[in-house]
Design a protein around this motif. Sequence first.
Motif, PDB file in Angstrom:
ATOM      1  N   ALA A 273      -6.537   7.024   4.951  1.00  0.00           N
ATOM      2  CA  ALA A 273      -6.003   5.727   6.296  1.00  0.00           C
ATOM      3  C   ALA A 273      -5.477   5.039   4.883  1.00  0.00           C
ATOM      4  O   ALA A 273      -6.446   3.956   4.301  1.00  0.00           O
ATOM      5  CB  ALA A 273      -6.767   5.228   7.105  1.00  0.00           C
ATOM      6  N   GLU A 274      -4.503   4.141   4.923  1.00  0.00           N
ATOM      7  CA  GLU A 274      -4.396   3.166   4.304  1.00  0.00           C
ATOM      8  C   GLU A 274      -4.626   1.636   5.153  1.00  0.00           C
ATOM      9  O   GLU A 274      -4.472   1.492   6.723  1.00  0.00           O
ATOM     10  CB  GLU A 274      -2.924   2.477   4.717  1.00  0.00           C
ATOM     11  CG  GLU A 274      -1.708   4.425   4.031  1.00  0.00           C
ATOM     12  CD  GLU A 274      -1.812   4.210   2.836  1.00  0.00           C
ATOM     13  OE1 GLU A 274      -2.572   3.268   1.634  1.00  0.00           O
ATOM     14  OE2 GLU A 274      -1.420   5.127   2.206  1.00  0.00           O
ATOM     15  N   VAL A 275      -6.031   0.998   4.610  1.00  0.00           N
ATOM     16  CA  VAL A 275      -6.352   0.289   5.484  1.00  0.00           C
ATOM     17  C   VAL A 275      -6.210  -0.906   4.161  1.00  0.00           C
ATOM     18  O   VAL A 275      -6.263  -1.570   3.363  1.00  0.00           O
ATOM     19  CB  VAL A 275      -7.754   0.073   4.870  1.00  0.00           C
ATOM     20  CG1 VAL A 275      -8.796  -0.821   5.849  1.00  0.00           C
ATOM     21  CG2 VAL A 275      -8.245   1.738   5.303  1.00  0.00           C
ATOM     22  N   ILE A 276      -6.151  -2.229   5.400  1.00  0.00           N
ATOM     23  CA  ILE A 276      -5.848  -3.706   5.141  1.00  0.00           C
ATOM     24  C   ILE A 276      -6.920  -4.090   4.467  1.00  0.00           C
ATOM     25  O   ILE A 276      -8.260  -4.375   5.899  1.00  0.00           O
ATOM     26  CB  ILE A 276      -5.055  -4.456   5.433  1.00  0.00           C
ATOM     27  CG1 ILE A 276      -3.306  -4.041   5.607  1.00  0.00           C
ATOM     28  CG2 ILE A 276      -4.971  -6.247   5.210  1.00  0.00           C
ATOM     29  CD1 ILE A 276      -2.580  -4.472   7.257  1.00  0.00           C
ATOM     30  N   VAL A 277      -7.910  -4.404   3.178  1.00  0.00           N
ATOM     31  CA  VAL A 277      -8.769  -5.463   3.784  1.00  0.00           C
ATOM     32  C   VAL A 277      -8.811  -6.596   2.800  1.00  0.00           C
ATOM     33  O   VAL A 277      -8.576  -6.974   1.860  1.00  0.00           O
ATOM     34  CB  VAL A 277      -9.909  -4.778   2.040  1.00  0.00           C
ATOM     35  CG1 VAL A 277     -11.337  -5.297   2.441  1.00  0.00           C
ATOM     36  CG2 VAL A 277      -9.878  -3.361   3.000  1.00  0.00           C
TER      37      VAL A 277
END
Length: 671
Positions: A273-277
């Motif tokens: 998953a491409e996760v924005i943090v």
Amino acid sequence: MVRHAMRMLREAETPGKHPVTAATQRNMRPAPGAPQGMLAVMPPLTVAVLGAGPRGVGWLERVVENLRAGELGQGAVAAGIRIVLIDPYQPGPGRLWRYDQSPLLKLNSLAADVTMFTDASCTVEGPITPGPSLSEWAEQFRAGELDVVVDDDAVRAELEALGPSSFPTRRLQSFYLDWFHRRTLARLPEGVEVEWLRTSAVSVAEDGDHQRVGLADGTTLAADAVLYALGHNGSQLAGEHELLDRFAREHDAYYLAPAFTADADLDGLPPGAEVIVRGMGLAAIDLVVLLTLGRGGRFEPDNAAPGGLRYLPSGNEPRLHLGSRRGVPYHSKVTSQLVAPRPEQRFFTREIAAELGARGADFAADVWPLLAQEALHGYYHELFLGHPERVRMPWGEFLERFATLDPWSDELRALVADALVDPADALDLTAFDRPLAGLEFADHDALQRHLIDYIVDDVHRRTAAEHSATLGFFTSLLFAFFAIGGSGIEVPPWFKAFFSYVASGPPVHRLEELLALAEAGVVRFLGAELEVRADASAGVFRASSPSVPGELVSRYLVDAWLPEEAAHASENPALRDAAGQASVAPLLTVHPDDSRLIGPDGEPHAARFAIGPFTSAPNAGAFARPLTDAMSFRENDRVARAVLRLLDELAEAQSSAESPAVRSSSVPPFC
């Protein structure tokens, strides 16, 4: 696990009945005015402590040692003192430092820099009672000198190897805190009992001469004094966080609001998953650890890699895209050593802080410039005297000119340029605070390369002997901040964030691991001044930064920072209740002398006290560093002595024949 030498009240006890023990039997005596020969059970003077983590048990230690010194509390001891710790988690570690959490999570402090004991540096009124730092405690454990049972093989192995420069796990810290608490209990004077209620407090109300503490199980506890020592707590969803949470639920997306990483549910972040943090402080580092090492990845040495490590993925990791206001990670802990002696504080001392607090000085205009000048003074003092080959003028000449200049002025920049051999040794506070400000990169790959180089340089400056001036900066800022304690100066959130950026970063090896993860493509950087918006038409989050063109689109968003320290929005009902009865904006306002809660009328409450990060008192880090006259020790001691004075007053009134109703056996301690 270690067993407690402390009585825990059981839910099976009859409501409204005080469990009679040997300790309470000693406090049975004729009630004032009672007929001769008739005994009435007089409840001991009771202090309810809401929260039994490090601050709560640290305060308890100060109570015990002040009582043992014999100056305060003797009248109260004669009447009987009962201290009730209210916490669903084990006293000592509490919630945040409990044993039951991932073994991957660590303190961000060196073992030598963690202590629960006062020492010769402390300017407390009560007695100094030295004890081991965490690293010294580990040495005593290895020597078989401690009553500590460790039934965890991993923790035992860690203890066997722990040295002063080690970064211990939180699991190991739980044993130290448990031992500290049991040691405190073993030193209880006669006439004092400590009990643990394994529940939560939800409210505190006035009830005649008592404070009535409401408990989560529906019962109440009558107390003569209440101490709020609730530490860090989660917050209720509100504002943007509530909107983002609702958006995620409505669009089958994932959103994690600010939370304690150890308690966060990360199962909703699938592999790949491409996760924005959002956030690049400690919470973000813990998140990265749990989603990489915690999912089976591992690091191996690689001398050719920027951080000396190579990451071998397990295939179970998501890809983490990190950004924040600064766009860079918190600075790691400094591991170098000072070469020159630490300078005396010159620009921001306790006396200066007291004067500023007394006149209600503005923090940004009056306090911050002096703190900055003190921190820069520490930096250049170490650079000039510790590394004279790196400068071109005598320290005395530089200091004379430096002392008259604004920390952010062009005049100071010119002086520094004249004085230094290498311009890279200059410390510009503006660039230090916002290292990506004004920089634009052609694409995310260019930003990635720049951040990798930045982190490599930062790690070098925090570890290399030739850059010990970095430690000079940190140490002087730390002691200047400590000078604020007890002055009445209110520290704004933005300065706390800056202080954390400087002083509360991760262990060095975590940044070395971050470099390996960046090289492996598991971690990507998004830039500074990160903006995230929820796109309802597409059901996704969009992240962008002025550092780099384009945006990242994802169904996964994590806000990786600690919950807001706002009492009125806390998930803890006792804090919300206190906020409704006290002066709060958004922290509970406490009196600088004794941390009594200030009410809406501006007056301190006679019987309610509060310590911890949710109050207006300055707060620096989770644990005290040895030989720093830590603010937490000073506050714990002040509050312990204030509570004992209050109990002495109540005991004197109780024993007075002229005040037979001050202590009435008709008011049960539990109901």
